[in-house]
Design an enzyme around this catalytic site. Sequence first.
Site, PDB file in Angstrom:
ATOM      1  N   LYS A  94       0.805  -1.221   0.000  1.00  0.00           N
ATOM      2  CA  LYS A  94       0.000   0.000   0.000  1.00  0.00           C
ATOM      3  C   LYS A  94       0.838   1.270   0.000  1.00  0.00           C
ATOM      4  O   LYS A  94       0.344   2.335  -0.346  1.00  0.00           O
ATOM      5  CB  LYS A  94      -0.975   0.004   1.185  1.00  0.00           C
ATOM      6  CG  LYS A  94      -2.029  -1.088   1.053  1.00  0.00           C
ATOM      7  CD  LYS A  94      -3.308  -0.788   1.771  1.00  0.00           C
ATOM      8  CE  LYS A  94      -4.323  -1.871   1.404  1.00  0.00           C
ATOM      9  NZ  LYS A  94      -5.631  -1.668   2.005  1.00  0.00           N
ATOM     10  N   LYS A 144      -5.017 -10.241  -6.038  1.00  0.00           N
ATOM     11  CA  LYS A 144      -6.244 -10.537  -5.292  1.00  0.00           C
ATOM     12  C   LYS A 144      -7.361  -9.554  -5.680  1.00  0.00           C
ATOM     13  O   LYS A 144      -7.086  -8.413  -6.047  1.00  0.00           O
ATOM     14  CB  LYS A 144      -5.989 -10.507  -3.772  1.00  0.00           C
ATOM     15  CG  LYS A 144      -5.813  -9.144  -3.168  1.00  0.00           C
ATOM     16  CD  LYS A 144      -6.051  -9.174  -1.643  1.00  0.00           C
ATOM     17  CE  LYS A 144      -6.188  -7.750  -1.134  1.00  0.00           C
ATOM     18  NZ  LYS A 144      -6.916  -7.570   0.073  1.00  0.00           N
ATOM     19  N   LYS A 195     -10.995  -3.966  -3.305  1.00  0.00           N
ATOM     20  CA  LYS A 195     -11.985  -2.888  -3.342  1.00  0.00           C
ATOM     21  C   LYS A 195     -11.488  -1.701  -4.141  1.00  0.00           C
ATOM     22  O   LYS A 195     -12.264  -0.935  -4.677  1.00  0.00           O
ATOM     23  CB  LYS A 195     -12.224  -2.367  -1.923  1.00  0.00           C
ATOM     24  CG  LYS A 195     -12.969  -3.277  -1.014  1.00  0.00           C
ATOM     25  CD  LYS A 195     -12.881  -2.693   0.395  1.00  0.00           C
ATOM     26  CE  LYS A 195     -13.638  -3.519   1.393  1.00  0.00           C
ATOM     27  NZ  LYS A 195     -13.352  -3.085   2.759  1.00  0.00           N
TER      28      LYS A 195
HETATM   29  P1  ATP Z   1      -8.229  -3.562  -0.358  1.00  0.00           P
HETATM   30  O1  ATP Z   1      -8.940  -3.120  -1.573  1.00  0.00           O
HETATM   31  O2  ATP Z   1      -7.587  -2.417   0.365  1.00  0.00           O
HETATM   32  O3  ATP Z   1      -7.335  -4.719  -0.604  1.00  0.00           O
HETATM   33  P2  ATP Z   1      -9.841  -5.408   1.020  1.00  0.00           P
HETATM   34  O4  ATP Z   1     -10.673  -5.865  -0.116  1.00  0.00           O
HETATM   35  O5  ATP Z   1      -8.718  -6.264   1.488  1.00  0.00           O
HETATM   36  O6  ATP Z   1      -9.333  -3.983   0.703  1.00  0.00           O
HETATM   37  P3  ATP Z   1     -10.731  -5.283   3.799  1.00  0.00           P
HETATM   38  O7  ATP Z   1     -11.811  -4.553   4.461  1.00  0.00           O
HETATM   39  O8  ATP Z   1      -9.358  -4.859   4.127  1.00  0.00           O
HETATM   40  O9  ATP Z   1     -10.856  -5.146   2.234  1.00  0.00           O
HETATM   41  O10 ATP Z   1     -10.913  -6.843   4.017  1.00  0.00           O
HETATM   42  C1  ATP Z   1     -11.993  -7.441   4.694  1.00  0.00           C
HETATM   43  C2  ATP Z   1     -11.815  -8.935   4.731  1.00  0.00           C
HETATM   44  O11 ATP Z   1     -11.875  -9.481   3.420  1.00  0.00           O
HETATM   45  C3  ATP Z   1     -10.463  -9.407   5.297  1.00  0.00           C
HETATM   46  O12 ATP Z   1     -10.682 -10.529   6.120  1.00  0.00           O
HETATM   47  C4  ATP Z   1      -9.681  -9.797   4.079  1.00  0.00           C
HETATM   48  O13 ATP Z   1      -8.721 -10.803   4.375  1.00  0.00           O
HETATM   49  C5  ATP Z   1     -10.779 -10.356   3.199  1.00  0.00           C
HETATM   50  N1  ATP Z   1     -10.412 -10.267   1.793  1.00  0.00           N
HETATM   51  C6  ATP Z   1     -10.124  -9.136   1.097  1.00  0.00           C
HETATM   52  N2  ATP Z   1      -9.864  -9.423  -0.182  1.00  0.00           N
HETATM   53  C7  ATP Z   1      -9.976 -10.765  -0.320  1.00  0.00           C
HETATM   54  C8  ATP Z   1      -9.838 -11.663  -1.416  1.00  0.00           C
HETATM   55  N3  ATP Z   1      -9.546 -11.229  -2.610  1.00  0.00           N
HETATM   56  N4  ATP Z   1     -10.046 -12.986  -1.186  1.00  0.00           N
HETATM   57  C9  ATP Z   1     -10.374 -13.451   0.038  1.00  0.00           C
HETATM   58  N5  ATP Z   1     -10.525 -12.653   1.119  1.00  0.00           N
HETATM   59  C10 ATP Z   1     -10.336 -11.333   0.950  1.00  0.00           C
END
Ligand code: ATP
Length: 329
Positions: free
Chosen positions: A113, A194, A197
């Site tokens: 990040k 991955k 968001k």
């Molecule tokens: P960012 O866009 O910053 O990567 P994020 O999608 O990781 O955000 P968070 O609110 O940080 O969003 O994550 C919430 C939960 O979702 C956490 O438990 C994280 O491990 C899970 N998570 C996020 N992305 C994935 C993914 N692609 N696959 C499985 N689990 C995920």
Amino acid sequence: MTKPNVFSGVQPTGNIHLGNYIGAMKQFVDLQDEMNCTYCIVDMHSITLPQDPKQLKETTLDVAALYMAVGIDPAKATIFVQSTVPQHAELSWILTCHSYTGELSRMTQFKDKSRGSESAPTGLFTYPILMAADILLYDTKYVPVGNDQKQHIELTRDLAERFNNRYGETFVMPEYKGITVGARIMALDDPTKKMSKSAENIHSRISLLDEPGKVKKSIMRATTDSDSVIRFDPAGKPGISNLLSIYSVFTGKKIDEIVAQYEGSGYGQFKKDLVEIVNNYLAPIQEKYYDIRQSDELIRVLKEGTEKASAVAERTMKRVREKVGFINI
Ligand code: ATP
Ligand code: LTN
């Protein structure tokens, strides 16, 4: 026998997607009957990157409503917003004083990040300590999260152990709780990353609130490889393997079963079926979401959640303040 404590959180940063749901939120629902669950909307984590204040208030309520829409039942689990329980910031500071810059520098999320910016926000650097505070305040045994968060749980364990060694038994040692299929859902446009968001391309993800037409477009244009064979091989065929994981979670069918079912048919039919499966799965969640989001019940649930969480957090903090030598007057 008392039920083990479970704690997890999701940032209110919009676009809650299938990765968040499969990796984390679905587990939240599955665990609520057998365990003592607390689920947080971690708004203090979200301000580690710039947020629009008006929008943050809305997305905080959006995530709370989504928690309930996917099936978290406030009669079984506590749902609350992190900033409404100030003990999180308090414990975070104490843990900060017991952490080292070296261990924080090794966190891959921080490296990802902050990449490209010469001077990253300090909050982004200390983010995992606040996460450790979240977890340790609630005597947490299990932390259901996606596999990208595993390293943060390891750090939480290191901090807990260090504190316990120095001051005597204070914190419960938490454990990562993952799933075998879908612990890391990949981006639809680039299955080597991955699903996230914050990715610019909206077709890289399916958000839980996407309308059917958007879901169709995203799935039909999802990157797959050229040989047209439906086989589960995350290293060799990451695109189709990712879609197989989603298919499996949403139908409850084993991957092998799905592979056998599509033997001899190409990607087209498989993708078409997946569009229908995803849309059928999301429809009732969306219906429930819009109902809850508009109701007064949401605020009631969050207020009650704050009360319940505060009581537990204060109990832990009393213990911690005493251990570090803060006076009680
Ligand atoms: P960012 O866009 O910053 O990567 P994020 O999608 O990781 O955000 P968070 O609110 O940080 O969003 O994550 C919430 C939960 O979702 C956490 O438990 C994280 O491990 C899970 N998570 C996020 N992305 C994935 C993914 N692609 N696959 C499985 N689990 C995920
Ligand atoms: N860092 C997590 C969100 C999070 C969390 C937590 C998860 C903050 N505090 C406590 C589990 C337990 C993420 O999903 N990016």
